[in-house]
Design a protein around this motif. Sequence first.
Motif, PDB file in Angstrom:
ATOM      1  N   MET A  97      40.724   7.838  42.371  1.00  0.00           N
ATOM      2  CA  MET A  97      40.895   9.040  41.537  1.00  0.00           C
ATOM      3  C   MET A  97      40.012   8.911  40.288  1.00  0.00           C
ATOM      4  O   MET A  97      40.148   7.966  39.532  1.00  0.00           O
ATOM      5  N   ALA A  98      39.135   9.871  40.098  1.00  0.00           N
ATOM      6  CA  ALA A  98      38.273   9.805  38.919  1.00  0.00           C
ATOM      7  C   ALA A  98      38.974  10.461  37.732  1.00  0.00           C
ATOM      8  O   ALA A  98      40.010  11.096  37.899  1.00  0.00           O
ATOM      9  N   VAL A  99      38.392  10.291  36.551  1.00  0.00           N
ATOM     10  CA  VAL A  99      38.951  10.913  35.354  1.00  0.00           C
ATOM     11  C   VAL A  99      38.637  12.407  35.397  1.00  0.00           C
ATOM     12  O   VAL A  99      37.491  12.809  35.550  1.00  0.00           O
ATOM     13  N   LYS A 100      39.690  13.227  35.263  1.00  0.00           N
ATOM     14  CA  LYS A 100      39.500  14.679  35.325  1.00  0.00           C
ATOM     15  C   LYS A 100      39.297  15.253  33.925  1.00  0.00           C
ATOM     16  O   LYS A 100      39.787  14.688  32.948  1.00  0.00           O
ATOM     17  N   ASP A 101      38.616  16.408  33.855  1.00  0.00           N
ATOM     18  CA  ASP A 101      38.412  17.070  32.561  1.00  0.00           C
ATOM     19  C   ASP A 101      39.742  17.349  31.869  1.00  0.00           C
ATOM     20  O   ASP A 101      39.831  17.280  30.638  1.00  0.00           O
ATOM     21  N   SER A 102      40.767  17.640  32.685  1.00  0.00           N
ATOM     22  CA  SER A 102      42.082  17.946  32.112  1.00  0.00           C
ATOM     23  C   SER A 102      42.708  16.734  31.428  1.00  0.00           C
ATOM     24  O   SER A 102      43.683  16.860  30.681  1.00  0.00           O
ATOM     25  N   GLU A 103      42.146  15.559  31.672  1.00  0.00           N
ATOM     26  CA  GLU A 103      42.683  14.339  31.045  1.00  0.00           C
ATOM     27  C   GLU A 103      41.999  14.017  29.713  1.00  0.00           C
ATOM     28  O   GLU A 103      42.474  13.159  28.973  1.00  0.00           O
ATOM     29  N   LEU A 104      40.888  14.680  29.448  1.00  0.00           N
ATOM     30  CA  LEU A 104      40.145  14.360  28.222  1.00  0.00           C
ATOM     31  C   LEU A 104      40.964  14.554  26.944  1.00  0.00           C
ATOM     32  O   LEU A 104      40.820  13.759  26.009  1.00  0.00           O
ATOM     33  N   PRO A 105      41.836  15.582  26.871  1.00  0.00           N
ATOM     34  CA  PRO A 105      42.642  15.699  25.640  1.00  0.00           C
ATOM     35  C   PRO A 105      43.480  14.448  25.343  1.00  0.00           C
ATOM     36  O   PRO A 105      43.649  14.075  24.180  1.00  0.00           O
ATOM     37  N   TYR A 106      44.000  13.793  26.364  1.00  0.00           N
ATOM     38  CA  TYR A 106      44.772  12.562  26.136  1.00  0.00           C
ATOM     39  C   TYR A 106      43.860  11.473  25.555  1.00  0.00           C
ATOM     40  O   TYR A 106      44.262  10.710  24.671  1.00  0.00           O
ATOM     41  N   LEU A 107      42.654  11.411  26.092  1.00  0.00           N
ATOM     42  CA  LEU A 107      41.719  10.386  25.611  1.00  0.00           C
ATOM     43  C   LEU A 107      41.255  10.706  24.188  1.00  0.00           C
ATOM     44  O   LEU A 107      41.088   9.801  23.366  1.00  0.00           O
ATOM     45  N   ARG A 108      41.087  12.011  23.902  1.00  0.00           N
ATOM     46  CA  ARG A 108      40.711  12.397  22.530  1.00  0.00           C
ATOM     47  C   ARG A 108      41.837  12.028  21.567  1.00  0.00           C
ATOM     48  O   ARG A 108      41.591  11.620  20.432  1.00  0.00           O
ATOM     49  N   ARG A 109      43.077  12.183  22.001  1.00  0.00           N
ATOM     50  CA  ARG A 109      44.219  11.795  21.157  1.00  0.00           C
ATOM     51  C   ARG A 109      44.182  10.286  20.903  1.00  0.00           C
ATOM     52  O   ARG A 109      44.485   9.828  19.799  1.00  0.00           O
ATOM     53  N   CYS A 110      43.815   9.497  21.923  1.00  0.00           N
ATOM     54  CA  CYS A 110      43.695   8.037  21.743  1.00  0.00           C
ATOM     55  C   CYS A 110      42.664   7.717  20.671  1.00  0.00           C
ATOM     56  O   CYS A 110      42.885   6.836  19.827  1.00  0.00           O
TER      57      CYS A 110
END
Length: 159
Positions: A1-14
Amino acid sequence: MAVKDSELPYLRRCVALAAEALESGDEPFGSVLVGADGSVLGEDHNRVASGDRTRHPEFELARWSAAHLTPEERAAATVYTSGEHCPMCAAAHAWVGLGRIVYVASSEQLAEWLGQLGVPAPPVRTLPVHEVAPGVVVEGPVPELVDEVRALHRRFHQR
Ligand SMILES: [Zn+2]
């Protein structure tokens, strides 16, 4: 499973949590624990400036999840983090049975940056998560955000 665009907000929060850590005089690392339905269950940043150098956010989230989530909920959860888990946190993650890990910058990248900044080697060996916890699904680095994380570490070590 690759990183999805929908997951970027979580990473931005990190990354934002890592910046908060830096503002409060701590090393810039931040992590977010997300449940199977996408809800944020917990978040934290480094707190090692207290003198306790085990106060990494991934370790705190692993222990929180052991106290508050069922084994099924832990297995279905994802930990997003600004920097790949260190061996201590990777071990805690695996011991409590958490699910996938998604990191912005790898431990290898961090070690290279710190080497360039002349930071002494840490007392614990830098290892990728899969060497410590081979059963954990790990994704990263995430190139869109790597430069931001690198800049935070440069700011921390250059002052
Ligand atoms: Zn750690």
